[in-house]
Design a protein around this motif. Structure first.
Motif: not given
Length: 300
Positions: A286-299
């Motif tokens: 869940a933490k990994s998915a959240k971090a990945s989502s945040a990184k995609t949103a930032k891009k």
């Protein structure tokens, strides 16, 4: 207690056991949990009782540590000690006969713990080993006196009828270097555990001793001694590190991170560990998915 195998001819028992099952084919070192004093029951520890064994076997435990003491008439029985405190802590009423020394076997068999748990003499442990051919027993015989050690293990070997198929499932714990040859003289057991709670030897001395004795498979230690350095040194010489007595998966995970292999426990079961690590895996995902989502949103 059922005595399925004891009713059969010895040769047939050996043949049946030699056929094996996936569980029986496992070695004791395939398991990382040791049920301390046969495991806890109803949130009570140290009973060393038949009921504790049955309960914890059903929960998936396969290695059982048992405290052993001689009764006043010379029978080995599952008992931590004979102190008044031990009787009180097991719900056994104090009587004038309880003076800090052993009682006769007959008295111990009628004096239930908490009015419902039954003490096990070692002959009954042998019966359980026949009935449950994938169960292993680790001895905690307490004594470091040479004559006492000889008497204890002579009785164990005699009750097992010197059967190697039985005795390979009994793992003696030793408390100092001199205990090892005393037991070997009685019977050359297949595997030993060096438990450190009685010794003042340095880590280096322990490492040298176990390195020189291949049959000492594992070293058990209290928490304070389970440093990453000591555990790592044991691993380098192919010795397993166990810690006692740990009753939470969280604490076990902490020591696992240091390289500890297994634990003596009153209450943690294999299923508890499975649930704990599944939950941790979900949290990590869940933490990994959240971090990945945040990184995609930032891009974006």
């Amino acid at each position: 207690m059922k005595k399925l195998f004891t009713a059969l001819p010895p040769l047939l028992v050996i043949c049946l056991l030699s056929l094996g099952t996936p569980a029986f084919a496992a070695k004791w070192t395939d398991y990382s949990l040791v049920a301390h004093a046969l495991g806890g029951i109803d949130q009570k520890a140290y009973t060393n009782s038949y009921e504790a064994f049955e309960t914890n076997y059903e929960k998936g435990q396969r290695i059982f540590e048992i405290d052993l003491q001689f009764t006043s008439d010379g029978y080995l029985i599952g008992r931590h000690d004979w102190s008044a405190y031990a009787f009180q802590s097991l719900g056994q009423a104090l009587t004038p006969a309880i003076t800090g020394g052993p009682l006769p076997l007959a008295d111990m068999k009628t004096m239930k713990m908490f009015d419902k748990y039954n003490a096990l003499e070692f002959s009954e442990i042998i019966d359980l080993m026949h009935e449950y051919p994938d169960a292993y027993f680790v001895t905690d015989t307490k004594s470091t006196d040479k004559d006492m050690i000889t008497a204890q293990f002579s009785q164990i070997v005699e009750l097992a009828n010197e059967d190697p198929y039985m005795l390979e499932r009994i793992i003696p714990q030793i408390y100092n270097e001199s205990m090892y040859p005393v037991i070997e003289k009685v019977f050359p057991f297949e595997s030993y555990i060096y438990t450190l709670y009685q010794t003042t030897d340095s880590n280096q001395k322990v490492l040298q001793f176990v390195k020189n004795h291949k049959k000492i498979t594992a070293v058990t230690m209290p928490e304070w001694r389970a440093t990453a350095g000591f555990v790592g040194s044991l691993k380098k010489i192919n010795k397993l590190a166990f810690v006692h007595t740990i009753n939470s998966p969280e604490e076990m995970a902490k020591y696992k991170a240091r390289g500890v292999y297994g634990f003596y426990t009153d209450f943690v079961t294999p299923e508890d560990l499975k649930v704990y690590y599944a939950k941790k895996a979900q949290e990590t995902a869940a933490k990994s998915a959240k971090a990945s989502s945040a990184k995609t949103a930032k891009k974006a």
